[in-house]
Design a protein around this motif. Structure first.
Motif, PDB file in Angstrom:
ATOM      1  N   LEU A 125      57.156  26.250  61.063  1.00  0.00           N
ATOM      2  CA  LEU A 125      58.240  25.343  61.443  1.00  0.00           C
ATOM      3  C   LEU A 125      59.170  25.043  60.274  1.00  0.00           C
ATOM      4  O   LEU A 125      60.129  24.286  60.417  1.00  0.00           O
ATOM      5  N   GLY A 126      58.864  25.626  59.124  1.00  0.00           N
ATOM      6  CA  GLY A 126      59.720  25.429  57.959  1.00  0.00           C
ATOM      7  C   GLY A 126      59.379  24.217  57.129  1.00  0.00           C
ATOM      8  O   GLY A 126      60.183  23.767  56.307  1.00  0.00           O
ATOM      9  N   VAL A 127      58.191  23.662  57.341  1.00  0.00           N
ATOM     10  CA  VAL A 127      57.799  22.442  56.633  1.00  0.00           C
ATOM     11  C   VAL A 127      56.892  22.791  55.463  1.00  0.00           C
ATOM     12  O   VAL A 127      55.921  23.537  55.613  1.00  0.00           O
ATOM     13  N   SER A 128      57.207  22.246  54.299  1.00  0.00           N
ATOM     14  CA  SER A 128      56.340  22.378  53.130  1.00  0.00           C
ATOM     15  C   SER A 128      55.782  21.006  52.774  1.00  0.00           C
ATOM     16  O   SER A 128      56.254  19.977  53.258  1.00  0.00           O
ATOM     17  N   ARG A 129      54.798  21.017  51.921  1.00  0.00           N
ATOM     18  CA  ARG A 129      54.105  19.763  51.586  1.00  0.00           C
ATOM     19  C   ARG A 129      55.010  18.769  50.866  1.00  0.00           C
ATOM     20  O   ARG A 129      54.775  17.549  50.912  1.00  0.00           O
ATOM     21  N   THR A 130      56.042  19.228  50.194  1.00  0.00           N
ATOM     22  CA  THR A 130      56.919  18.337  49.441  1.00  0.00           C
ATOM     23  C   THR A 130      58.037  17.743  50.288  1.00  0.00           C
ATOM     24  O   THR A 130      58.782  16.892  49.812  1.00  0.00           O
TER      25      THR A 130
ATOM     26  N   ASP B 210      67.065  19.578  47.192  1.00  0.00           N
ATOM     27  CA  ASP B 210      65.724  19.757  46.651  1.00  0.00           C
ATOM     28  C   ASP B 210      64.727  18.731  47.206  1.00  0.00           C
ATOM     29  O   ASP B 210      63.557  18.720  46.819  1.00  0.00           O
ATOM     30  N   SER B 211      65.197  17.865  48.113  1.00  0.00           N
ATOM     31  CA  SER B 211      64.318  16.877  48.739  1.00  0.00           C
ATOM     32  C   SER B 211      64.714  16.705  50.206  1.00  0.00           C
ATOM     33  O   SER B 211      65.175  15.646  50.621  1.00  0.00           O
ATOM     34  N   PRO B 212      64.536  17.764  50.993  1.00  0.00           N
ATOM     35  CA  PRO B 212      65.021  17.732  52.369  1.00  0.00           C
ATOM     36  C   PRO B 212      64.186  16.828  53.271  1.00  0.00           C
ATOM     37  O   PRO B 212      63.045  16.473  52.955  1.00  0.00           O
TER      38      PRO B 212
END
Length: 222
Positions: free
Chosen positions: A101-106, A31-33
Motif C-alpha cells: 500500500l506504499g506505507v513504510s514504518r517512518t 521526507d515526512s509524508p
C-alpha cells in the motif's frame, strides 16, 4: 495462563480531527509524508440482504475518498492459516500488505472509514499499533466528517497504484493480545471486564456469527 496486568497502554492521543488532518496534509514535508488509509468494512446490516458489489467497501472507496487514500482490505490483511475470518496477520504478512500500500514504518498514518462510527478503522489502527508503528491515528467522524467540513474528495479509479514500500521492523508489541485460554482464566479470576463491541444482533445470537457469548461479558454500544 493469566490475563496480563497491562494491555500495552498507549498514552498518546490516538484520534485526529478533520481540521488537524487538513493542516497536517498541508504542512507535510516530502521526507515526512502522511499516508491516508480507507479502512472501511461493513458487517451485514441487521435487516439487509447479503452484501452486493454496489454496497461493498471497495465500491464506496471508488465512489469517493479522501485524496491520496489507499484501500485497506481487511479480508486480505489477515491470517489465511486461521479458520477464523480476519484473524490477526503475522508480522510478515502485515508488513508485506502495508508495504504494497506504499506505507513504510517512518510514515505518519491516518486511518478512517466511510461511516461516522468506529466499526472497522480501529482494526487497522490496532494492527499498526500491534506491530509497533510509531505514529498512527484514527480520523474522528470518518469520511462523513471530512465531507461535512467541505473538503475535496477523489472519485473513480486512482490515477496510479501506490508505490510499493519496504515496511521494516514489524514485531508484535507484548501484552496487546490475549488468547482463548487467558479469556477462560478470566471467567474464573474476573480480573478484567470483557467487552463485546459487535452489533446487538450478533451479541444476542440472532445473527449466525454469534453462536454463543462469553459468560460475564458486557456490551458497550458505540
Amino acid at each position: 495462563m493469566t490475563i496480563p496486568e497491562s494491555a500495552g497502554a498507549h498514552k498518546k492521543n490516538n484520534l485526529i480531527s478533520v481540521a488537524e488532518l487538513a493542516r497536517l496534509l498541508q504542512d507535510a514535508e516530502p521526507d515526512s509524508p502522511v499516508k491516508l488509509i480507507d479502512a472501511s468494512w461493513y458487517a451485514p446490516a441487521d435487516d439487509a440482504e447479503e452484501e452486493g458489489p454496489e454496497t461493498s467497501p471497495l465500491h464506496d472507496y471508488m465512489k469517493e475518498r479522501i485524496p491520496g487514500a489507499v484501500f485497506f482490505d481487511h479480508d486480505q490483511i489477515s491470517d489465511f492459516n486461521s479458520p477464523l475470518p480476519q484473524a490477526t496477520p503475522t508480522a510478515q504478512r502485515f508488513a508485506t500488505c502495508v508495504g504494497e500500500l506504499g506505507v513504510s514504518r517512518t510514515d505518519r498514518v491516518v486511518v478512517y472509514e466511510g461511516s461516522a462510527g468506529y466499526e472497522s478503522a480501529p482494526r487497522a489502527w490496532f494492527l499498526f499499533k500491534l506491530y509497533g508503528h510509531p505514529d498512527v491515528k484514527v480520523l474522528e467522524g470518518g469520511l462523513p466528517a471530512w465531507l461535512e467540513e467541505g473538503y475535496e474528495v477523489e472519485r473513480g479509479q486512482p490515477s496510479a497504484p501506490p508505490k510499493p514500500a519496504v515496511y521494516e521492523g514489524a514485531a508484535e508489541e507484548p501484552g496487546m493480545q490475549i488468547d482463548v485460554s487467558q479469556v477462560v482464566d478470566n471467567l474464573r479470576l474476573q480480573r478484567v471486564q470483557v467487552v463485546d463491541c459487535r452489533r446487538p444482533s450478533f451479541f444476542s445470537g440472532e445473527k449466525k456469527e454469534s453462536l454463543f457469548n462469553v459468560v460475564n461479558e458486557g456490551r458497550v454500544k458505540y
